[in-house]
Enzyme design. Structure first.
Site, PDB file in Angstrom:
ATOM      1  N   HIS A  29       0.832  -1.208   0.000  1.00 19.08           N
ATOM      2  CA  HIS A  29       0.000   0.000   0.000  1.00 19.08           C
ATOM      3  C   HIS A  29       0.871   1.265   0.000  1.00 19.08           C
ATOM      4  CE1 HIS A  29      -3.073  -2.649   2.339  1.00 19.08           C
ATOM      5  NE2 HIS A  29      -3.584  -2.446   1.132  1.00 19.08           N
ATOM      6  N   LYS A  52     -16.418  -6.804   7.891  1.00 19.70           N
ATOM      7  CA  LYS A  52     -15.393  -7.739   8.354  1.00 19.70           C
ATOM      8  C   LYS A  52     -14.981  -7.366   9.778  1.00 19.70           C
ATOM      9  CE  LYS A  52     -13.086  -7.161   3.910  1.00 19.70           C
ATOM     10  NZ  LYS A  52     -11.845  -6.640   3.343  1.00 19.70           N
ATOM     11  N   ARG A  79      -2.478  -6.637  -7.642  1.00 21.99           N
ATOM     12  CA  ARG A  79      -1.309  -7.485  -7.378  1.00 21.99           C
ATOM     13  C   ARG A  79      -1.191  -8.588  -8.415  1.00 21.99           C
ATOM     14  NH1 ARG A  79      -3.173  -8.619  -1.411  1.00 21.99           N
ATOM     15  NH2 ARG A  79      -5.014  -8.760  -2.731  1.00 21.99           N
TER      16      ARG A  79
HETATM   17  O1  PNS Z   1      -9.042  -2.993   1.124  1.00 27.97           O
HETATM   18  P1  PNS Z   1     -10.402  -3.466   0.678  1.00 27.97           P
HETATM   19  O2  PNS Z   1     -11.122  -4.105   1.840  1.00 27.97           O
HETATM   20  O3  PNS Z   1     -10.327  -4.344  -0.524  1.00 27.97           O
HETATM   21  O4  PNS Z   1     -11.215  -2.144   0.252  1.00 27.97           O
HETATM   22  C1  PNS Z   1     -12.546  -2.205  -0.177  1.00 27.97           C
HETATM   23  C2  PNS Z   1     -13.179  -0.808  -0.331  1.00 27.97           C
HETATM   24  C3  PNS Z   1     -13.052  -0.009   0.955  1.00 27.97           C
HETATM   25  C4  PNS Z   1     -12.477  -0.064  -1.432  1.00 27.97           C
HETATM   26  C5  PNS Z   1     -14.662  -1.034  -0.724  1.00 27.97           C
HETATM   27  O5  PNS Z   1     -15.244  -1.942   0.167  1.00 27.97           O
HETATM   28  C6  PNS Z   1     -15.482   0.257  -0.746  1.00 27.97           C
HETATM   29  O6  PNS Z   1     -15.253   1.131  -1.543  1.00 27.97           O
HETATM   30  N1  PNS Z   1     -16.448   0.360   0.186  1.00 27.97           N
HETATM   31  C7  PNS Z   1     -17.319   1.512   0.282  1.00 27.97           C
HETATM   32  C8  PNS Z   1     -18.768   1.165  -0.054  1.00 27.97           C
HETATM   33  C9  PNS Z   1     -19.103   1.416  -1.529  1.00 27.97           C
HETATM   34  O7  PNS Z   1     -18.911   2.501  -2.033  1.00 27.97           O
HETATM   35  N2  PNS Z   1     -19.635   0.381  -2.198  1.00 27.97           N
HETATM   36  C10 PNS Z   1     -20.084   0.475  -3.571  1.00 27.97           C
HETATM   37  C11 PNS Z   1     -18.989   0.412  -4.606  1.00 27.97           C
HETATM   38  S1  PNS Z   1     -18.110  -1.108  -4.656  1.00 27.97           S
END
Ligand code: PNS
Length: 175
Positions: free
Chosen positions: A26, A50, A100
């Site tokens: 990251h 989670k 990745r």
């Molecule tokens: O590190 P991660 O857990 O893969 O990140 C996931 C994240 C935070 C990018 C994703 O869960 C997110 O954007 N959540 C916000 C909710 C949202 O906007 N959902 C609709 C679009 S996918």
């Protein structure tokens, strides 16, 4: 001024994630994004379904420490709700995500397409991981740390200290 004359046309990018914890993969993406964007806003998801090792505030604090030397070009905030709405509040239409391996692609493409559907102006910019970080994930770092393994190669020093402190705290509460 056209891009080829050296002027950046991009200002702020939002880099969203769970960051439980932030890894060297990251932090490398943030440093590389800073070559093309003036600022990176690291957006820590705070209402994840989670169960997490660190609270959102703990994650925000340690990520701020990691980028404290970036002269304010890296901001760290937590967010809940829709990412595209958070991006709108920040004032950007650019989202950054890392890839990745090909196995990341399906999930990432779904999110990028959904986000563009929710807000047609939003674009997701993908950076591929450096090869040496392509096998690192937050979940593996948590597992290795909880089982007493070495995490120095995978996380920045401030994160390593926070993970060690958390593991100690968990072990004490179990005694
Ligand atoms: O590190 P991660 O857990 O893969 O990140 C996931 C994240 C935070 C990018 C994703 O869960 C997110 O954007 N959540 C916000 C909710 C949202 O906007 N959902 C609709 C679009 S996918």
């Amino acid at each position: 001024m056209p891009l080829h004359e050296g002027k950046r046309s991009l200002d702020v990018v939002v880099f969203p994630g769970s960051f439980d914890p932030l890894t060297k993969g990251h932090s490398d993406l943030v440093h590389r994004a800073l070559r093309y964007f003036d600022r990176v806003v690291v957006a820590v998801l705070s209402n994840s379904k989670k169960s997490t090792l660190f609270t959102p505030d703990e994650r925000v604090d340690v990520i701020r420490e990691v980028f404290a030397d970036q002269n304010g070009r890296v901001e760290v905030q937590h967010f809940s709700g829709l990412l595209v709405e958070f991006a709108q509040r920040v004032g950007t239409r650019a989202i950054l995500r890392g890839l990745r391996a090909i196995s990341d692609y399906e999930y990432e493409a779904q999110m990028a397409i959904m986000n563009r559907h929710l807000s047609s102006e939003v674009e997701t910019f993908f950076l591929t991981s450096r090869a040496e970080y392509s096998y690192i994930s937050s979940s593996l770092v948590r597992e290795v740390a909880l089982l007493g393994g070495e995490i120095t190669p995978f996380v920045p020093p401030a994160v390593e200290a926070a993970v060690h402190a958390k593991v100690k705290q968990i072990k004490r509460t179990k005694e």
